[in-house]
Design an enzyme around this catalytic site. Structure first.
Site, PDB file in Angstrom:
ATOM      1  N   ASN A 253       7.433  32.775  23.759  1.00 54.16           N
ATOM      2  CA  ASN A 253       6.234  33.023  22.953  1.00 54.16           C
ATOM      3  C   ASN A 253       5.592  34.295  23.513  1.00 54.16           C
ATOM      4  OD1 ASN A 253       3.812  33.008  21.643  1.00 54.16           O
ATOM      5  ND2 ASN A 253       3.273  30.892  22.180  1.00 54.16           N
TER       6      ASN A 253
ATOM      7  N   ARG B 109       8.818  32.192  19.073  1.00 58.21           N
ATOM      8  CA  ARG B 109       7.704  31.895  18.180  1.00 58.21           C
ATOM      9  C   ARG B 109       7.247  33.225  17.581  1.00 58.21           C
ATOM     10  NH1 ARG B 109       1.556  31.350  19.546  1.00 58.21           N
ATOM     11  NH2 ARG B 109       0.820  30.901  17.455  1.00 58.21           N
TER      12      ARG B 109
ATOM     13  N   HIS C   9      -0.252  27.599  12.689  1.00 54.49           N
ATOM     14  CA  HIS C   9       0.030  26.321  13.382  1.00 54.49           C
ATOM     15  C   HIS C   9       1.059  25.479  12.609  1.00 54.49           C
ATOM     16  CE1 HIS C   9      -4.303  26.361  15.258  1.00 54.49           C
ATOM     17  NE2 HIS C   9      -3.419  26.895  16.107  1.00 54.49           N
TER      18      HIS C   9
ATOM     19  N   GLY D  39      -6.898  22.602  19.057  1.00 57.18           N
ATOM     20  CA  GLY D  39      -6.705  23.152  20.398  1.00 57.18           C
ATOM     21  C   GLY D  39      -7.789  24.189  20.615  1.00 57.18           C
TER      22      GLY D  39
ATOM     23  N   ARG E 150     -13.775  31.043  17.764  1.00 55.56           N
ATOM     24  CA  ARG E 150     -13.836  31.579  16.400  1.00 55.56           C
ATOM     25  C   ARG E 150     -14.843  30.795  15.557  1.00 55.56           C
ATOM     26  NH1 ARG E 150      -7.767  30.994  16.105  1.00 55.56           N
ATOM     27  NH2 ARG E 150      -6.927  32.848  17.109  1.00 55.56           N
TER      28      ARG E 150
ATOM     29  N   ASP F 285     -14.741  25.445  25.930  1.00 58.75           N
ATOM     30  CA  ASP F 285     -13.856  24.369  26.340  1.00 58.75           C
ATOM     31  C   ASP F 285     -14.501  23.005  26.062  1.00 58.75           C
ATOM     32  OD1 ASP F 285     -11.350  24.033  28.424  1.00 58.75           O
ATOM     33  OD2 ASP F 285     -12.813  22.404  28.515  1.00 58.75           O
TER      34      ASP F 285
ATOM     35  N   ARG G 239     -13.772  20.007  26.980  1.00 58.10           N
ATOM     36  CA  ARG G 239     -13.962  19.118  28.132  1.00 58.10           C
ATOM     37  C   ARG G 239     -15.236  19.483  28.882  1.00 58.10           C
ATOM     38  NH1 ARG G 239      -8.594  18.294  31.437  1.00 58.10           N
ATOM     39  NH2 ARG G 239      -8.319  20.243  30.329  1.00 58.10           N
TER      40      ARG G 239
ATOM     41  N   GLU H 196       5.173  21.698  19.999  1.00 58.87           N
ATOM     42  CA  GLU H 196       5.554  22.918  19.291  1.00 58.87           C
ATOM     43  C   GLU H 196       6.828  23.563  19.844  1.00 58.87           C
ATOM     44  OE1 GLU H 196       1.330  24.154  19.614  1.00 58.87           O
ATOM     45  OE2 GLU H 196       1.753  25.211  17.747  1.00 58.87           O
TER      46      GLU H 196
HETATM   47  P1  ADP Z   1      -4.178  25.806  23.014  1.00 58.09           P
HETATM   48  O1  ADP Z   1      -4.621  26.075  21.628  1.00 58.09           O
HETATM   49  O2  ADP Z   1      -4.478  26.915  23.968  1.00 58.09           O
HETATM   50  O3  ADP Z   1      -2.757  25.261  23.123  1.00 58.09           O
HETATM   51  P2  ADP Z   1      -4.909  23.096  23.784  1.00 58.09           P
HETATM   52  O4  ADP Z   1      -4.165  22.416  22.679  1.00 58.09           O
HETATM   53  O5  ADP Z   1      -4.414  22.934  25.166  1.00 58.09           O
HETATM   54  O6  ADP Z   1      -5.145  24.631  23.484  1.00 58.09           O
HETATM   55  O7  ADP Z   1      -6.421  22.553  23.693  1.00 58.09           O
HETATM   56  C1  ADP Z   1      -7.430  23.054  24.516  1.00 58.09           C
HETATM   57  C2  ADP Z   1      -8.709  22.281  24.224  1.00 58.09           C
HETATM   58  O8  ADP Z   1      -8.487  20.882  24.464  1.00 58.09           O
HETATM   59  C3  ADP Z   1      -9.870  22.712  25.120  1.00 58.09           C
HETATM   60  O9  ADP Z   1     -11.062  22.778  24.375  1.00 58.09           O
HETATM   61  C4  ADP Z   1      -9.950  21.564  26.106  1.00 58.09           C
HETATM   62  O10 ADP Z   1     -11.211  21.376  26.683  1.00 58.09           O
HETATM   63  C5  ADP Z   1      -9.575  20.399  25.206  1.00 58.09           C
HETATM   64  N1  ADP Z   1      -9.241  19.223  26.008  1.00 58.09           N
HETATM   65  C6  ADP Z   1      -8.171  19.042  26.812  1.00 58.09           C
HETATM   66  N2  ADP Z   1      -8.270  17.853  27.459  1.00 58.09           N
HETATM   67  C7  ADP Z   1      -9.444  17.292  27.056  1.00 58.09           C
HETATM   68  C8  ADP Z   1     -10.119  16.058  27.365  1.00 58.09           C
HETATM   69  N3  ADP Z   1      -9.606  15.178  28.203  1.00 58.09           N
HETATM   70  N4  ADP Z   1     -11.301  15.820  26.742  1.00 58.09           N
HETATM   71  C9  ADP Z   1     -11.825  16.700  25.874  1.00 58.09           C
HETATM   72  N5  ADP Z   1     -11.240  17.870  25.557  1.00 58.09           N
HETATM   73  C10 ADP Z   1     -10.062  18.159  26.117  1.00 58.09           C
END
Ligand code: ADP
Length: 396
Positions: free
Chosen positions: A10, A88, A177, A207, A238, A280, A282, A381
């Protein structure tokens, strides 16, 4: 047992993510990333059999990073079994309705789509050419983010703009996606025992980038991302949908250029913009639990806009069997899933709080027995790209 291995790449403008699948299992055996390429701090890191390694690359570009990767694979005795490479590719325009074995004519078409994805497609082309130079005999496959959505009917992919802009400039919804939406829709159909040829699901890939898709009989009939990934639901940085007149207003009021406004909409909006602290989920969930009002507000807006968008997608379906959550937020955030399901009560959804908190029952279902179904499916993916690579190179 298939002992051949398949490398999935990728390429981004300054990075190159990779993973290696050995044989037929969905779990990658080696994963890694080359970052800060074409700067003085380029480096490559990888993980194999639980061990992490990292090497500085000086001022390496994509080609040098690949050279190092191939020498790492040789050192680990993984090179000789390398059978094909899958890439990708973000944009396949209207050329690609499915993955393709890379030939000079396929490469020309990927190049022709660069205008539609000026940051992403050129990076993929650099990766493909660098492999071709170093391993001229290896088969390469391109897997497109847009391909799955090529089944959208005209009435869902066209904008209410002068038709000539579609004809002359290719202005339409493409959607992104695709590999994730296709995979999780297929998995949900299988797990829930639905009849694929008479099924309707809405997939929510949440994500850092977020998009949803209406999938009728296994085919995409609508999706939230559009001409670019900026359209649709709110995301980490975004904005998603906004009134297009905001551009003009900000340009006049704040004397901002179009580029500055577009940058703000892509990089400083969404969860980050509203919370003022993080993109983020989390981090924001923890902050909201600690009483941070802006973080709580950002999550509320995210969930409401998402639910509204899911409800509008129903229009594309003949029937609505299930809502599928995937991606980092979809798979892990019970907070977001719970809020979205509660907003969708009018569509017959009822949350099972316990199942939602524990990440679903054995099938991933998070709703009560009488509810319309909502289910969590882990996206894969890279594995989808590997499977297409295996399939297309086996035929070659
Ligand atoms: P990407 O698009 O970069 O692949 P991911 O699919 O890894 O991203 O998703 C990232 C998002 O998922 C972030 O906002 C992250 O905080 C959230 N995330 C991951 N684990 C948790 C969790 N346990 N609780 C809440 N959000 C989470």
């Amino acid at each position: 047992m298939n002992n051949k291995s398949y490398l999935i790449i990728n390429s981004g403008s300054s990075s190159l993510k990779f993973c290696l699948f050995i044989g037929d299992k969905a779990q990658a055996d080696l994963t890694g990333i080359a970052e800060r390429l074409s700067t003085a701090q380029a480096e490559i890191s990888w993980q194999y059999q639980g061990e992490k390694s990292q090497v500085s690359l000086g001022e390496a570009d994509h080609a040098l990073a690949l050279k190092k990767l191939f020498s790492v694979l040789t050192e680990l005795n993984l090179f000789d079994s390398l059978s094909a490479i899958g890439h990708r590719v973000v944009h396949g325009g209207e050329y690609f309705k499915e993955s393709a074995l890379i030939t000079p004519s396929v490469l020309n078409k990927i190049e022709a789509c660069s205008a539609l994805a000026p940051l992403h497609n050129p990076a993929a082309i650099v990766g493909i050419n660098a492999v071709a130079e170093q391993l001229p005999d290896i088969a390469q496959v391109a897997v497109f983010d847009t391909a799955f959505h090529q089944t959208m009917p005209e009435h869902s992919f066209l904008y209410g703009l002068p038709y000539e802009l579609y004809e002359s400039q290719g202005i339409r919804k493409y959607g992104f996606h695709g590999t994730s939406h296709q995979y999780v829709a297929g998995k949900a159909i299988e797990v829930l025992g639905l009849d694929k040829n008479n099924s309707g699901v809405i997939t929510a890939h949440l994500g850092n980038g977020c998009s949803i898709s209406a999938v009728q009989n296994g085919l995409s009939v609508d999706t939230s991302m559009g001409f670019t990934p900026l359209e649709g639901v709110m995301m980490g940085t975004r904005s998603g949908d906004i009134d297009p007149s905001i551009h003009q207003f900000l340009a006049d009021k704040l004397n901002l250029s179009l580029k500055e406004i577009t940058d703000m909409l892509n990089k400083r909006s969404g969860l980050l913009g509203l919370s003022g602290s993080s993109n983020d989920m989390r981090t924001l969930s923890a902050k909201a639990a600690d009483g941070d009002k802006q973080a709580a507000l950002a999550i509320e807006v995210f969930a409401y806009r998402l639910a509204k968008s899911i409800a509008s997608m129903v229009v594309g379906l003949n029937r609505f069997d299930a809502l599928v959550f995937t991606g980092g937020i979809g798979e892990n955030s019970f907070l977001v899933r719970g809020k979205v399901i509660n907003h969708l009560a009018v569509l017959g959804f009822e949350l099972d709080q316990n199942l939602n908190n524990q990440g679903g029952d054995t099938f991933g279902i998070i709703t009560t027995p009488d509810s319309r179904k909502a289910i969590i499916v882990q996206t894969q993916e890279e594995w989808v790209i590997a499977q297409d690579t295996i399939r297309l190179t086996a035929q070659a």
